[in-house]
Enzyme design. Structure first.
Site, PDB file in Angstrom:
ATOM      1  N   ASP A   1       0.825  -1.210   0.000  1.00  8.05           N
ATOM      2  CA  ASP A   1       0.000   0.000   0.000  1.00  8.05           C
ATOM      3  C   ASP A   1       0.858   1.258   0.000  1.00  8.05           C
ATOM      4  O   ASP A   1       0.611   2.214  -0.745  1.00  8.05           O
ATOM      5  CB  ASP A   1      -0.913  -0.022   1.228  1.00  8.05           C
ATOM      6  CG  ASP A   1      -2.313   0.438   0.898  1.00  8.05           C
ATOM      7  OD1 ASP A   1      -2.643   0.508  -0.296  1.00  8.05           O
ATOM      8  OD2 ASP A   1      -3.083   0.727   1.823  1.00  8.05           O
TER       9      ASP A   1
ATOM     10  N   ASP B   1      -9.506  -2.347   2.347  1.00  9.19           N
ATOM     11  CA  ASP B   1      -9.386  -1.770   3.686  1.00  9.19           C
ATOM     12  C   ASP B   1     -10.345  -2.422   4.670  1.00  9.19           C
ATOM     13  O   ASP B   1     -10.218  -2.216   5.876  1.00  9.19           O
ATOM     14  CB  ASP B   1      -9.651  -0.263   3.633  1.00  9.19           C
ATOM     15  CG  ASP B   1      -8.612   0.460   2.802  1.00  9.19           C
ATOM     16  OD1 ASP B   1      -7.485  -0.029   2.732  1.00  9.19           O
ATOM     17  OD2 ASP B   1      -8.944   1.503   2.210  1.00  9.19           O
TER      18      ASP B   1
END
Length: 604
Positions: free
Chosen positions: A363, A422
């Site tokens: 990420d 997420d």
């Protein structure tokens, strides 16, 4: 493959406002003046005021039949005015220079395609702003036929928007329900495998009846157990998919939409099926047939539910470009994420730690590092999520909520977004914590509750960083440390670090299972939903209140001492069946039942 695609985008995004502005139009009609605002994009070299004053308004001159690549026949009427012209035939710079030479204060280009940032090649000759407006807004401005004056501005964006609260609530609901269901599934997998092994070793193992076999065929997909090699392969596939989206977005976006439609329909069916199975009075099955997907004779209501779920997905696909489509998109997305969390089983914390650590660095790299290598300095993650300024389609693997506070984003209908990754990635850790709580017979599910709270705090930290930096944030940068460190710290405080790391049941936790005695019967409550084991023994071969077998024959209603009742044996046989089916043996403890106002097993 579905899970890989939906975990590709694990970042929290807020629209990039740098090149979006607002056109304020004063429209005169029938003696009245109406002010309306429209979304525009403007060149990077231009600077628009933050607020509007009366002197900022100038007459709007419509030259839209012309592309303004050449000087107009009557340039005098453009002096001191905002000029509209069609897009095409020449560059934005050339149009701007023609308008500037005629004395215009700004140029407004009408675009039939999706508006994007106009490129003027950083020209020092061009002194007026060049903006783009959609053709639909252009028609709305002139539909009344009266004179129009216009002004451009780009207000300061609010530090906080209420849309983030909506996203936070949806993400928490997804992780709480999906994590609990995942933990319950993982625990029952372990228990079922143990009992299957015991039954396989027994010589008097009974065969299942045809009715039980039919019940098993209605079960959902068998959960997938993740190992370290699978984790490495997954992360590699995620990176490959993200790069394919970055370089071939116009083609890959339809691949992602296809997988989303299939996964959303299946996920919605997975979430609603246990509820309907509980409340439906009629549970008739499809007659025997040879039709694909119906050979297993599913419930009739299950087939109807599947068709309804497909209809919901088709409805979203047809109206996906409408302003209200985000509601259906988010509902389908939450259902899909819950079903994926139920499907994935993490065997131990070591696997979970490696997975979250790899995606943590993934990420950060694709959000913060890749802009150093791309030609226009754009993050690969952000580019893949939004498709760039000229994209006509957007990948649907995001929770989207339109801005609720007055701002440029509200006028331009630019939503706040949260990637499915997420919720899925931290949700796997929450599911493992819940499974470990079941395995250790924890009364208050301490690891599950702690990981859910840590996830909520991590999301709040993500939103704070989003407000301060005003750019897309890699949410796993905050979610992974919050959830992982909280779980490890709690395990260390409880002296269960080795146990949770290797998914072992400590001796201390095994002694915590409450034991009650009733006469000569010892009752062990394992704190498993619907589980209660009783072991009754006799003193010197007889019970104090029992007569000798030869004295009085047992009545037909009496059960043999020490043997489970027939209903209890039926429940045990369902639980220990070869095919795992949450729909058949854990329906009473499904975390989705409160949605149908049905009673659930109390967790103590």
């Amino acid at each position: 493959m579905d899970w890989v695609i939906f975990c590709v985008l694990s970042a929290t995004f807020s629209p990039v406002f740098a090149n979006y502005g607002i056109l304020s139009a004063r429209i005169a009609s029938d003696g009245n003046t109406q002010t309306k605002e429209y979304c525009i994009t403007y060149d990077q070299e231009a600077t628009l005021p933050k607020t509007l004053k009366d002197e900022d308004y100038h007459p709007l001159v419509d030259l839209s039949p012309s592309t303004l690549c050449l000087s107009p026949d009557d340039p005098a009427k453009l002096s001191g005015a905002v000029v509209e012209a069609l897009r095409g035939n020449c560059t934005f710079l050339q149009k701007g220079l023609v308008a500037q030479e005629a004395g215009a204060t700004s140029l407004l280009v009408v675009s039939a395609a999706k508006i994007s940032t106009p490129d003027v090649n950083q020209s020092e000759e061009l002194k007026i702003p060049v903006s783009l407006i959609s053709s639909s807004d252009h028609k709305d401005i002139w539909v009344r036929g009266g004179p129009v004056s216009a002004a451009f501005y780009s207000p300061e964006q609010p530090m906080f928007d209420y849309s983030l609260i909506v996203i936070w609530c949806m993400a928490m609901i997804t992780v709480i329900i999906g994590g609990y269901w995942s933990g319950l599934t993982g625990y029952k997998i372990t228990k079922t495998k143990e009992k299957k092994e015991k039954r396989a070793a027994a010589a008097d193992r009974r065969e299942r009846t045809e009715e039980e076999s039919e019940s098993d065929t209605e079960s959902e997909e068998e959960p997938v157990t993740i190992t370290l090699p699978i984790v490495v392969v997954w992360v590699i596939m995620i990176m490959v998919m993200l790069l394919l989206l970055f370089f071939f977005y116009d083609y890959m976006v339809y691949v992602v939409i296809t997988f989303y439609c299939l996964g959303a329909a299946s996920g919605l069916h997975t979430c609603l099926f246990p509820i309907l199975k509980r409340i439906m009075p009629c549970k008739r099955r499809v007659p025997a047939n040879k039709i694909p997907f119906l050979r297993s004779r599913p419930y009739i209501f299950s087939v109807v539910l599947g068709l309804a779920c497909i209809g919901c997905v088709v409805c979203w696909f047809v109206f996906r470009h409408e302003s209200f489509a985000w509601i259906l998109l988010d509902l389908l997305g939450v259902a899909f994420c819950v079903s994926v969390l139920k499907l994935i089983h993490i065997p131990n914390f070591k696997v979970c730690f490696v997975l979250l650590s790899l995606l943590f660095f993934y990420d950060i790299f694709f959000v913060f590092i890749t802009p150093l290598f791309t030609k226009d300095g754009v993050s690969v993650m952000v580019q893949a999520a939004t498709g760039g300024s000229g994209a006509t389609e957007q990948i649907p693997v995001l929770l989207q909520v339109p801005h609720l506070s007055p701002s440029t984003a509200q006028v331009c209908q630019l939503p706040s977004m949260l990637g499915f990754g997420d919720m899925l990635v931290p949700g796997l850790l929450v599911g493992y914590c819940c499974s470990f709580d079941f395995k250790t017979h924890s009364r208050i599910k301490v690891y599950y509750i702690a990981s859910c709270v840590a996830y909520g705090i991590g999301l709040i930290l993500t939103f704070v960083a989003l407000a301060l930096m005003k750019t897309g944030q890699p949410a796993l940068l905050y979610l992974v440390p919050c959830t992982v460190l909280t779980t490890l710290a709690l395990a260390a405080a409880r002296r269960e670090l080795s146990d949770i790391w290797h998914a072992k049941q400590s001796k201390q936790s095994s002694r915590q299972a409450p034991v009650t005695r009733n006469g000569d019967c010892t009752s062990l409550n394992t704190n498993e939903p619907g589980s209660h084991t009783t072991d009754c023994t006799t003193v010197q071969g007889t019970r104090p209140d029992a007569t000798h077998p030869t004295d009085t024959p047992a009545s037909p209603q009496e059960e043999p001492i020490g043997q489970p009742s027939a209903p209890q044996m039926g429940r045990d046989q369902d639980l220990e069946s070869i095919d795992i089916s949450l729909d058949d043996f854990d329906i009473e403890t499904s975390p989705l039942l409160p949605l149908a106002a049905m009673p659930t097993t109390e967790i103590k």
